[in-house]
Every structure is written in structure tokens, then in C-alpha cells.
Design a protein around this motif. Structure first.
Motif, PDB file in Angstrom:
ATOM      1  N   TYR A   5       0.837  -1.203   0.000  1.00 30.48           N
ATOM      2  CA  TYR A   5       0.000   0.000   0.000  1.00 30.48           C
ATOM      3  C   TYR A   5       0.869   1.249   0.000  1.00 30.48           C
ATOM      4  CZ  TYR A   5      -4.428  -2.379   0.759  1.00 30.48           C
ATOM      5  OH  TYR A   5      -5.558  -3.143   0.608  1.00 30.48           O
ATOM      6  N   GLY A   6       0.424   2.268  -0.712  1.00 29.13           N
ATOM      7  CA  GLY A   6       1.121   3.544  -0.760  1.00 29.13           C
ATOM      8  C   GLY A   6       0.842   4.364   0.492  1.00 29.13           C
ATOM      9  N   PRO A   7       1.299   5.608   0.485  1.00 30.14           N
ATOM     10  CA  PRO A   7       1.126   6.478   1.655  1.00 30.14           C
ATOM     11  C   PRO A   7      -0.341   6.857   1.877  1.00 30.14           C
ATOM     12  CG  PRO A   7       1.990   7.728  -0.201  1.00 30.14           C
ATOM     13  CD  PRO A   7       1.969   6.285  -0.622  1.00 30.14           C
ATOM     14  N   THR A   8      -0.646   7.250   3.107  1.00 28.85           N
ATOM     15  CA  THR A   8      -1.985   7.717   3.455  1.00 28.85           C
ATOM     16  C   THR A   8      -2.180   9.112   2.883  1.00 28.85           C
ATOM     17  OG1 THR A   8      -1.970   6.401   5.467  1.00 28.85           O
ATOM     18  CG2 THR A   8      -3.559   8.215   5.366  1.00 28.85           C
ATOM     19  N   GLU A   9      -3.308   9.306   2.197  1.00 24.86           N
ATOM     20  CA  GLU A   9      -3.614  10.581   1.551  1.00 24.86           C
ATOM     21  C   GLU A   9      -5.025  11.021   1.926  1.00 24.86           C
ATOM     22  OE1 GLU A   9      -2.713  10.659  -2.692  1.00 24.86           O
ATOM     23  OE2 GLU A   9      -1.752   8.701  -2.449  1.00 24.86           O
ATOM     24  N   PRO A  10      -5.305  12.324   1.806  1.00 23.16           N
ATOM     25  CA  PRO A  10      -6.687  12.788   2.022  1.00 23.16           C
ATOM     26  C   PRO A  10      -7.609  12.188   0.960  1.00 23.16           C
ATOM     27  CG  PRO A  10      -5.148  14.640   2.016  1.00 23.16           C
ATOM     28  CD  PRO A  10      -4.386  13.430   1.544  1.00 23.16           C
ATOM     29  N   ALA A  11      -8.826  11.862   1.366  1.00 22.44           N
ATOM     30  CA  ALA A  11      -9.796  11.303   0.416  1.00 22.44           C
ATOM     31  C   ALA A  11     -10.181  12.338  -0.634  1.00 22.44           C
ATOM     32  CB  ALA A  11     -11.028  10.822   1.161  1.00 22.44           C
ATOM     33  N   THR A  12     -10.472  11.843  -1.811  1.00 22.12           N
ATOM     34  CA  THR A  12     -10.880  12.681  -2.941  1.00 22.12           C
ATOM     35  C   THR A  12     -12.328  12.353  -3.304  1.00 22.12           C
ATOM     36  OG1 THR A  12     -10.196  11.009  -4.543  1.00 22.12           O
ATOM     37  CG2 THR A  12      -8.512  12.634  -3.856  1.00 22.12           C
ATOM     38  N   LYS A  13     -12.868  13.091  -4.256  1.00 21.50           N
ATOM     39  CA  LYS A  13     -14.221  12.809  -4.744  1.00 21.50           C
ATOM     40  C   LYS A  13     -14.293  11.399  -5.325  1.00 21.50           C
ATOM     41  CE  LYS A  13     -17.780  14.291  -8.010  1.00 21.50           C
ATOM     42  NZ  LYS A  13     -18.146  12.906  -8.289  1.00 21.50           N
ATOM     43  N   ASP A  14     -13.265  10.972  -6.036  1.00 19.31           N
ATOM     44  CA  ASP A  14     -13.261   9.617  -6.604  1.00 19.31           C
ATOM     45  C   ASP A  14     -13.305   8.552  -5.513  1.00 19.31           C
ATOM     46  OD1 ASP A  14     -13.205  10.594  -9.194  1.00 19.31           O
ATOM     47  OD2 ASP A  14     -11.028  10.414  -9.391  1.00 19.31           O
ATOM     48  N   ILE A  15     -12.604   8.783  -4.404  1.00 20.48           N
ATOM     49  CA  ILE A  15     -12.610   7.837  -3.288  1.00 20.48           C
ATOM     50  C   ILE A  15     -13.996   7.814  -2.642  1.00 20.48           C
ATOM     51  CG2 ILE A  15     -11.632   7.337  -1.003  1.00 20.48           C
ATOM     52  CD1 ILE A  15      -9.797   6.673  -3.446  1.00 20.48           C
ATOM     53  N   GLN A  16     -14.616   8.988  -2.493  1.00 21.80           N
ATOM     54  CA  GLN A  16     -15.978   9.037  -1.953  1.00 21.80           C
ATOM     55  C   GLN A  16     -16.937   8.280  -2.870  1.00 21.80           C
ATOM     56  OE1 GLN A  16     -17.129  10.474   1.085  1.00 21.80           O
ATOM     57  NE2 GLN A  16     -18.879   9.195   0.529  1.00 21.80           N
ATOM     58  N   ASP A  17     -16.767   8.430  -4.170  1.00 21.78           N
ATOM     59  CA  ASP A  17     -17.618   7.707  -5.125  1.00 21.78           C
ATOM     60  C   ASP A  17     -17.491   6.196  -4.948  1.00 21.78           C
ATOM     61  OD1 ASP A  17     -18.494  10.118  -6.170  1.00 21.78           O
ATOM     62  OD2 ASP A  17     -17.220  10.023  -7.954  1.00 21.78           O
ATOM     63  N   LEU A  18     -16.257   5.700  -4.738  1.00 19.15           N
ATOM     64  CA  LEU A  18     -16.053   4.270  -4.489  1.00 19.15           C
ATOM     65  C   LEU A  18     -16.804   3.844  -3.225  1.00 19.15           C
ATOM     66  CD1 LEU A  18     -12.229   3.788  -5.149  1.00 19.15           C
ATOM     67  CD2 LEU A  18     -14.109   2.889  -6.529  1.00 19.15           C
ATOM     68  N   CYS A  19     -16.660   4.635  -2.160  1.00 22.78           N
ATOM     69  CA  CYS A  19     -17.350   4.332  -0.900  1.00 22.78           C
ATOM     70  C   CYS A  19     -18.860   4.289  -1.089  1.00 22.78           C
ATOM     71  CB  CYS A  19     -16.986   5.361   0.170  1.00 22.78           C
ATOM     72  SG  CYS A  19     -15.309   5.183   0.795  1.00 22.78           S
ATOM     73  N   ASP A  20     -19.376   5.252  -1.831  1.00 21.70           N
ATOM     74  CA  ASP A  20     -20.826   5.308  -2.063  1.00 21.70           C
ATOM     75  C   ASP A  20     -21.324   4.057  -2.785  1.00 21.70           C
ATOM     76  OD1 ASP A  20     -20.902   7.782  -0.802  1.00 21.70           O
ATOM     77  OD2 ASP A  20     -20.948   8.921  -2.680  1.00 21.70           O
ATOM     78  N   GLN A  21     -20.500   3.517  -3.687  1.00 21.56           N
ATOM     79  CA  GLN A  21     -20.910   2.336  -4.447  1.00 21.56           C
ATOM     80  C   GLN A  21     -21.066   1.101  -3.572  1.00 21.56           C
ATOM     81  OE1 GLN A  21     -18.979   1.674  -8.353  1.00 21.56           O
ATOM     82  NE2 GLN A  21     -18.037   3.690  -8.036  1.00 21.56           N
ATOM     83  N   VAL A  22     -20.375   1.059  -2.427  1.00 18.60           N
ATOM     84  CA  VAL A  22     -20.450  -0.127  -1.560  1.00 18.60           C
ATOM     85  C   VAL A  22     -21.154   0.152  -0.231  1.00 18.60           C
ATOM     86  CG1 VAL A  22     -18.389  -1.152  -2.611  1.00 18.60           C
ATOM     87  CG2 VAL A  22     -18.156   0.242  -0.537  1.00 18.60           C
ATOM     88  N   LYS A  23     -21.728   1.335  -0.077  1.00 15.19           N
ATOM     89  CA  LYS A  23     -22.347   1.715   1.207  1.00 15.19           C
ATOM     90  C   LYS A  23     -23.398   0.706   1.661  1.00 15.19           C
ATOM     91  CE  LYS A  23     -24.780   5.399   3.662  1.00 15.19           C
ATOM     92  NZ  LYS A  23     -25.365   6.741   3.577  1.00 15.19           N
ATOM     93  N   SER A  24     -24.279   0.282   0.778  1.00 13.82           N
ATOM     94  CA  SER A  24     -25.340  -0.640   1.183  1.00 13.82           C
ATOM     95  C   SER A  24     -24.751  -1.972   1.661  1.00 13.82           C
ATOM     96  CB  SER A  24     -26.347  -0.864   0.059  1.00 13.82           C
ATOM     97  OG  SER A  24     -25.729  -1.444  -1.068  1.00 13.82           O
ATOM     98  N   LYS A  25     -23.688  -2.432   1.034  1.00 16.36           N
ATOM     99  CA  LYS A  25     -23.033  -3.680   1.449  1.00 16.36           C
ATOM    100  C   LYS A  25     -22.362  -3.488   2.814  1.00 16.36           C
ATOM    101  CE  LYS A  25     -21.740  -7.920   0.631  1.00 16.36           C
ATOM    102  NZ  LYS A  25     -22.693  -9.023   0.690  1.00 16.36           N
TER     103      LYS A  25
END
Length: 93
Positions: A5-25
Motif C-alpha cells: 500500500y502507498g502512503p496515506t492521503e486525504p480522500a478525494t471525490k473519486d474515493i468518496q464515489d467508491l465508498c458510495d458504491q459499496v455503502k449498502s453492502k
């Protein structure tokens, strides 16, 4: 390039979009309904696709989720780790 894994970075809109896609799961696995569900920090790992290790703010708590996005763009939840804090390190689990 594949590796850890790479370094820890602030979340971006793309990362939020990924999270939203799996929220129900995530909610299904944890048995909780999250009113607040905001990506906070993330790390990524290139494999045959990309693993995303993400710290998500869920009200008064934090959870860590691992999401896999394959080379074709398909997104899947790999795992959820509850009981995290704002300062707990983002480490693979």
C-alpha cells in the motif's frame, strides 16, 4: 507497478464515489444504517486492479473498508473493520 500500500492521503471525490458504491453492502455487514458516511483518508495498492484501504467517518465513529476495483472498472467491497478512530493507522486487515 504492484506492491504494498502507498502512503496515506486525504480522500478525494473519486474515493468518496467508491465508498458510495459499496455503502449498502457495508451497512449490511455491520448491521448499521449510516446517516453520515464520508471518506476521510485512503491508501491504495496496485494489484490486478487496485485495492483501496479507506477510513470512513460514520457519525461519532470511523470504520476502515477495503474496496477492490478491477481493471474493467468493477467495484467490490472486500472487508470492513469497525471500531476505528480518527487517528487509528490505516493498516491492512
Amino acid at each position: 507497478m504492484s506492491g504494498g500500500y502507498g502512503p496515506t492521503e486525504p480522500a478525494t471525490k473519486d474515493i468518496q464515489d467508491l465508498c458510495d458504491q459499496v455503502k449498502s453492502k457495508v451497512q449490511e455487514i455491520t448491521g448499521k444504517n449510516y446517516g453520515e458516511y464520508t471518506a476521510f483518508k485512503f491508501r491504495s495498492q496496485v494489484v490486478a486492479g487496485t485495492n483501496y484501504l479507506i477510513k470512513v467517518h460514520v457519525g461519532d465513529d470511523y470504520i476502515h473498508v477495503i474496496i477492490f476495483k478491477d481493471q474493467g472498472g468493477e467495484v467490490a467491497l472486500s472487508d470492513v473493520n469497525e471500531g476505528q478512530t480518527k487517528v487509528s493507522p490505516l493498516e491492512p486487515f
